[in-house]
Write an enzyme that holds these catalytic residues in place. Structure first.
Site, PDB file in Angstrom:
ATOM      1  N   ARG A  57      30.588  31.101  28.405  1.00 38.31           N
ATOM      2  CA  ARG A  57      30.613  31.883  29.649  1.00 38.31           C
ATOM      3  C   ARG A  57      30.544  30.991  30.887  1.00 38.31           C
ATOM      4  NH1 ARG A  57      25.944  33.728  31.221  1.00 38.31           N
ATOM      5  NH2 ARG A  57      25.210  34.402  29.199  1.00 38.31           N
ATOM      6  N   TYR A 110      42.168  44.992  51.307  1.00 35.73           N
ATOM      7  CA  TYR A 110      42.689  45.489  50.030  1.00 35.73           C
ATOM      8  C   TYR A 110      41.866  46.707  49.572  1.00 35.73           C
ATOM      9  CZ  TYR A 110      43.688  45.226  44.977  1.00 35.73           C
ATOM     10  OH  TYR A 110      44.038  45.500  43.684  1.00 35.73           O
ATOM     11  N   ASP A 182      39.992  37.068  51.966  1.00 39.02           N
ATOM     12  CA  ASP A 182      40.920  37.297  50.864  1.00 39.02           C
ATOM     13  C   ASP A 182      42.206  36.557  51.227  1.00 39.02           C
ATOM     14  OD1 ASP A 182      42.844  38.271  49.060  1.00 39.02           O
ATOM     15  OD2 ASP A 182      41.774  40.168  48.818  1.00 39.02           O
ATOM     16  N   LYS A 207      48.244  37.152  41.056  1.00 43.67           N
ATOM     17  CA  LYS A 207      49.500  37.172  41.815  1.00 43.67           C
ATOM     18  C   LYS A 207      50.255  35.853  41.618  1.00 43.67           C
ATOM     19  CE  LYS A 207      47.937  41.171  42.921  1.00 43.67           C
ATOM     20  NZ  LYS A 207      47.110  41.521  44.045  1.00 43.67           N
TER      21      LYS A 207
HETATM   22  C1  LIG Z   1      45.931  42.455  43.948  1.00 45.70           C
HETATM   23  C2  LIG Z   1      44.981  42.083  44.982  1.00 45.70           C
HETATM   24  C3  LIG Z   1      43.616  41.929  44.704  1.00 45.70           C
HETATM   25  C4  LIG Z   1      43.033  42.264  43.365  1.00 45.70           C
HETATM   26  O1  LIG Z   1      43.523  41.499  42.323  1.00 45.70           O
HETATM   27  P1  LIG Z   1      43.504  42.051  40.818  1.00 45.70           P
HETATM   28  O2  LIG Z   1      43.690  40.814  40.019  1.00 45.70           O
HETATM   29  O3  LIG Z   1      44.599  43.049  40.706  1.00 45.70           O
HETATM   30  O4  LIG Z   1      42.158  42.666  40.576  1.00 45.70           O
HETATM   31  C5  LIG Z   1      42.790  41.490  45.709  1.00 45.70           C
HETATM   32  N1  LIG Z   1      43.252  41.248  46.941  1.00 45.70           N
HETATM   33  C6  LIG Z   1      44.547  41.398  47.261  1.00 45.70           C
HETATM   34  C7  LIG Z   1      44.987  41.125  48.644  1.00 45.70           C
HETATM   35  C8  LIG Z   1      45.455  41.836  46.292  1.00 45.70           C
HETATM   36  O5  LIG Z   1      46.724  42.029  46.626  1.00 45.70           O
END
Ligand SMILES: *Cc1c(COP(=O)(O)O)cnc(C)c1O
Length: 393
Positions: A57, A110, A182, A207
C-alpha cells in the site's frame, strides 16, 4: 534536461530489473524481510521518508518511479498516487483542512470535487464558499481568518475560464492559506504550477497521463512544506492506487510529450474552424487569441491540451442538438477525456454554478480532440451541422 528527455529517461532502472527498460508491475501486499533487524531498519527508513519497499500500500519501485517523474516534471517536491482523479482531488483537500475551517473553491470546479465539498467536507465541519472563476485579485475580500485553502482549476471544467494563479497564490499565502489546483488540463508539461505559487497540484492521471482511456488513476504533487500532511493524510485514508494502473500511468508518461502537442494542434485547428460556423456563438478555448483568458494562458502556460467547449445559438432545441451529436461517427459520446480518441458531451453548467450563474446561454458542447486527422474530424462535424440545421427546420 528538457521535459521530453525527462519523460524518456527518468525512473528507469534496468540493472535492478533484469534489463527491462520500463519498471515492471509489482503486485505485492506483503514485503518479506530476511530478519527482524532488517525489518526494523526498513520501517525506520520509512519513518525518515525514504522510498523503501515496506508494504504494498505504501509504494513499490514502480509507484515511486511514477510519482518521482511527475514531481520532477512539474517542479514539486514529492508526489503520491491515488486510485482516481476524484480521489486525488478529495485527498488534496483533506490534507489541508480541519473542522472549523473555511475554504474557497472556484465555481468552475470539476463537478465531483464540488460534490465532495458539499457533502463529506460539510459533514466534517468545513465550510466551502464558491467564488467567481475570474475573480482573480478579488479573492482578497473573501478570505476569512479561518480560510485554510484556496482551490483553483484553470481553465475551469466545462467553461474554460482562466485564473491568475500567481496573483491569487500570493494573496492566499499572505493570508496563511494554502493553494491547491486541479491541473489536469494543463498537465505537468504545460503548466508548471509550483513556479506559479501552487502548494498542491492535482491531476486526474486518467486523462493524458494514462492517455489511452483504459485506466483510472490520480496523483497529487506537493511542495516540501505541504508534503508531510499530504503523505500522512493519504496513508491514513489508505486510498492507494493499484499496481496495474500505476504501470499504465508510467507507460503513458513515456509518450505524453509526443501526444500532447498533437492534441493541442488538432484542438486549435478544430476550434478555429468552429469559430467560423454561423451556428456557433462562441468557442471556449484559452489558446485562441479571441478568448477572454488568452492573455493569462499565453503568459503562464506552455501549451494547451485537446479539450474545449463551444456554444451554439440559443435557438437550437435539445432535439436538434441530439441530431447533431447522436450521429457523429468519430466522436464518442461520453465523459472523461485525454485518451487517443475524440469525444463529445453536452455540458450543463446551468444548474450547477452558484457564485456566477450560467444563464442566457445556448447549448454548450464539449469536445475532446483525439489523434485522428483533423480533416476527418471536421468533415464529421460538418455533417453534424447539416443535421442540426435540418432538425431545427
Ligand atoms: C476527470 C477529471 C477529474 C477526475 O478524474 P477521475 O480519474 O475520472 O476520477 C478531476 N478533475 C478534472 C478536471 C477532470 O476532468
Amino acid at each position: 534536461m528538457k521535459d521530453e528527455t525527462k519523460l524518456a529517461t527518468l525512473g528507469r532502472d534496468p540493472e535492478g530489473h533484469h534489463g527491462a527498460v520500463n519498471i515492471p508491475v509489482y503486485r505485492a501486499s506483503t514485503i518479506l524481510q530476511p530478519d527482524l533487524k532488517t525489518l526494523k531498519e526498513v520501517y525506520a527508513a520509512r519513518e525518515r521518508d525514504e522510498q523503501v519497499t515496506s508494504y504494498g500500500r505504501i509504494g513499490t519501485p514502480l509507484t515511486y518511479a511514477f510519482e518521482n517523474i511527475l514531481a520532477e516534471l512539474e517542479g514539486g517536491y514529492r508526489a503520491i498516487s491515488f486510485p482516481s482523479g476524484a480521489a486525488a482531488c478529495s485527498g488534496a483537500i483533506l490534507s489541508a483542512v480541519k473542522a472549523g475551517d473555511h475554504i474557497l473553491v472556484t465555481d468552475s470546479v470539476y463537478g465531483p470535487t464540488r460534490h465532495f465539498c458539499d457533502t463529506v467536507l460539510k459533514r466534517l465541519g468545513v465550510e466551502t464558499e464558491y467564488f467567481r472563476p475570474t475573480i482573480n485579485a478579488g479573492i482578497k475580500d473573501l478570505l476569512r481568518p479561518n480560510t485554510s485553502l484556496v482551490f483553483l482549476e484553470s481553465p475551469g471544467s466545462l467553461t474554460f475560464e482562466m485564473q491568475d494563479v500567481p496573483a491569487m497564490a500570493e494573496i492566499a499565502h499572505k493570508h496563511g492559506a494554502k493553494v491547491a489546483m486541479d491541473n489536469t488540463w494543463g498537465t505537468p508539461l504545460y503548466f508548471k504550477s509550483f513556479s506559479h505559487g501552487v502548494d498542491l497540484s492535482v491531476h486526474a492521471a486518467t486523462k493524458y497521463i494514462v492517455g489511452h482511456s483504459d485506466a483510472m488513476l490520480g496523483v497529487v504533487i506537493a511542495t516540501k512544506e505541504s508534503w508531510p500532511m499530504l503523505r500522512d493524510s493519504a496513508r491514513a485514508l489508505g486510498n492507494n492506487a493499484g499496481p496495474d494502473e500505476v504501470f499504465l500511468g508510467l507507460r503513458g508518461l513515456r509518450t505524453m510529450a509526443v501526444r500532447l502537442p498533437r492534441h493541442m494542434e488538432s484542438g486549435i485547428t478544430v476550434a478555429d474552424w468552429l469559430r467560423g460556423r454561423a451556428e456557433v456563438t462562441s468557442v471556449l478555448h484559452p489558446a485562441l487569441p479571441q478568448d477572454p483568458g488568452h492573455a493569462i494562458w499565453k503568459r503562464d502556460f506552455l501549451g494547451a491540451c485537446g479539450l474545449f467547449s463551444f456554444e451554439l445559438d440559443r435557438k437550437y432545441s435539445d432535439d436538434a442538438v441530439a441530431a447533431f451529436v447522436d450521429h457523429l461517427e468519430l466522436f464518442g459520446i461520453g465523459y472523461s477525456w485525454g485518451g487517443f480518441e475524440s469525444l463529445v458531451t453536452v455540458a450543463k453548467p446551468h444548474g450547477i454554478r452558484s457564485a456566477e450563474p450560467w444563464r442566457d446561454h445556448g447549448p454548450l458542447l464539449r469536445l475532446h480532440i483525439g489523434l485522428e486527422a483533423t480533416e476527418d474530424l471536421i468533415a464529421d462535424l460538418k455533417a453534424g451541422f447539416d443535421r442540426l440545421n435540418k432538425a431545427q427546420g
